[in-house]
Design a protein around this motif. Sequence first.
Motif, PDB file in Angstrom:
ATOM      1  N   MET A   1      -3.195   3.974   0.092  1.00  0.00           N
ATOM      2  CA  MET A   1      -2.883   2.589  -0.150  1.00  0.00           C
ATOM      3  C   MET A   1      -2.134   2.034   1.067  1.00  0.00           C
ATOM      4  O   MET A   1      -1.268   2.702   1.616  1.00  0.00           O
ATOM      5  N   ALA A   2      -2.505   0.866   1.466  1.00  0.00           N
ATOM      6  CA  ALA A   2      -1.839   0.247   2.605  1.00  0.00           C
ATOM      7  C   ALA A   2      -0.373  -0.026   2.257  1.00  0.00           C
ATOM      8  O   ALA A   2      -0.054  -0.418   1.153  1.00  0.00           O
ATOM      9  N   LYS A   3       0.473   0.210   3.216  1.00  0.00           N
ATOM     10  CA  LYS A   3       1.908   0.038   3.004  1.00  0.00           C
ATOM     11  C   LYS A   3       2.250  -1.385   2.557  1.00  0.00           C
ATOM     12  O   LYS A   3       1.903  -2.352   3.218  1.00  0.00           O
ATOM     13  N   GLY A   4       2.918  -1.485   1.395  1.00  0.00           N
ATOM     14  CA  GLY A   4       3.381  -2.777   0.926  1.00  0.00           C
ATOM     15  C   GLY A   4       2.310  -3.672   0.329  1.00  0.00           C
ATOM     16  O   GLY A   4       2.550  -4.836   0.081  1.00  0.00           O
ATOM     17  N   THR A   5       1.101  -3.140   0.106  1.00  0.00           N
ATOM     18  CA  THR A   5       0.034  -3.950  -0.485  1.00  0.00           C
ATOM     19  C   THR A   5      -0.649  -3.154  -1.584  1.00  0.00           C
ATOM     20  O   THR A   5      -0.381  -1.975  -1.776  1.00  0.00           O
ATOM     21  N   ASP A   6      -1.532  -3.808  -2.287  1.00  0.00           N
ATOM     22  CA  ASP A   6      -2.334  -3.143  -3.311  1.00  0.00           C
ATOM     23  C   ASP A   6      -3.721  -2.780  -2.791  1.00  0.00           C
ATOM     24  O   ASP A   6      -4.574  -2.340  -3.547  1.00  0.00           O
ATOM     25  N   ASP A   7      -3.951  -2.987  -1.488  1.00  0.00           N
ATOM     26  CA  ASP A   7      -5.252  -2.677  -0.896  1.00  0.00           C
ATOM     27  C   ASP A   7      -5.448  -1.173  -0.803  1.00  0.00           C
ATOM     28  O   ASP A   7      -4.563  -0.451  -0.343  1.00  0.00           O
ATOM     29  N   LEU A   8      -6.613  -0.716  -1.233  1.00  0.00           N
ATOM     30  CA  LEU A   8      -6.941   0.708  -1.147  1.00  0.00           C
ATOM     31  C   LEU A   8      -7.771   0.967   0.098  1.00  0.00           C
ATOM     32  O   LEU A   8      -8.593   0.146   0.491  1.00  0.00           O
ATOM     33  N   PHE A   9      -7.573   2.119   0.697  1.00  0.00           N
ATOM     34  CA  PHE A   9      -8.388   2.537   1.826  1.00  0.00           C
ATOM     35  C   PHE A   9      -9.488   3.450   1.313  1.00  0.00           C
ATOM     36  O   PHE A   9      -9.250   4.286   0.453  1.00  0.00           O
ATOM     37  N   THR A  10     -10.663   3.321   1.882  1.00  0.00           N
ATOM     38  CA  THR A  10     -11.723   4.274   1.579  1.00  0.00           C
ATOM     39  C   THR A  10     -11.474   5.527   2.417  1.00  0.00           C
ATOM     40  O   THR A  10     -10.647   5.523   3.348  1.00  0.00           O
ATOM     41  N   VAL A  11     -12.203   6.590   2.124  1.00  0.00           N
ATOM     42  CA  VAL A  11     -12.100   7.798   2.934  1.00  0.00           C
ATOM     43  C   VAL A  11     -12.492   7.478   4.370  1.00  0.00           C
ATOM     44  O   VAL A  11     -11.831   7.919   5.316  1.00  0.00           O
ATOM     45  N   GLU A  12     -13.543   6.692   4.522  1.00  0.00           N
ATOM     46  CA  GLU A  12     -13.997   6.333   5.868  1.00  0.00           C
ATOM     47  C   GLU A  12     -12.921   5.568   6.633  1.00  0.00           C
ATOM     48  O   GLU A  12     -12.711   5.807   7.821  1.00  0.00           O
ATOM     49  N   ASP A  13     -12.234   4.651   5.944  1.00  0.00           N
ATOM     50  CA  ASP A  13     -11.142   3.910   6.587  1.00  0.00           C
ATOM     51  C   ASP A  13     -10.040   4.865   7.031  1.00  0.00           C
ATOM     52  O   ASP A  13      -9.510   4.757   8.140  1.00  0.00           O
ATOM     53  N   ARG A  28     -15.419  14.361  14.736  1.00  0.00           N
ATOM     54  CA  ARG A  28     -14.731  15.661  14.737  1.00  0.00           C
ATOM     55  C   ARG A  28     -13.938  15.848  13.447  1.00  0.00           C
ATOM     56  O   ARG A  28     -13.925  16.924  12.870  1.00  0.00           O
ATOM     57  N   TRP A  29     -13.271  14.799  12.986  1.00  0.00           N
ATOM     58  CA  TRP A  29     -12.512  14.885  11.732  1.00  0.00           C
ATOM     59  C   TRP A  29     -13.449  15.076  10.555  1.00  0.00           C
ATOM     60  O   TRP A  29     -13.150  15.823   9.634  1.00  0.00           O
ATOM     61  N   ARG A  30     -14.600  14.407  10.561  1.00  0.00           N
ATOM     62  CA  ARG A  30     -15.557  14.543   9.461  1.00  0.00           C
ATOM     63  C   ARG A  30     -16.111  15.960   9.415  1.00  0.00           C
ATOM     64  O   ARG A  30     -16.330  16.504   8.344  1.00  0.00           O
TER      65      ARG A  30
END
Length: 80
Positions: A1-13, A28-30
């Motif tokens: 979750m983005a700091k201070g927001t309700d926005d969710l990050f996807t795995v790709e993000d 490389r991370w994938r």
Amino acid sequence: MAKGTDDLFTVEDSVQMLADDTRVARSRWRTGWTASCWPQAQRKARISFTVHKTLASVQDEHERSAAIQDEPFNMRSSTR
């Protein structure tokens, strides 16, 4: 979750942010994520990395392990 927001990050993000922060290529991370889903004892040498990568998205470990046991059928060569 983005700091201070309700926005969710996807795995790709999240992977992209990690790549940006560490200056290590996203691919490389994938690759590391795929490998972490497949301990050495569960990997199949005859099955491509692409198949391992695709099946890595199966959440349930037992279901994922069972799926790789049933090697995909190759219609071109008529083999598994």
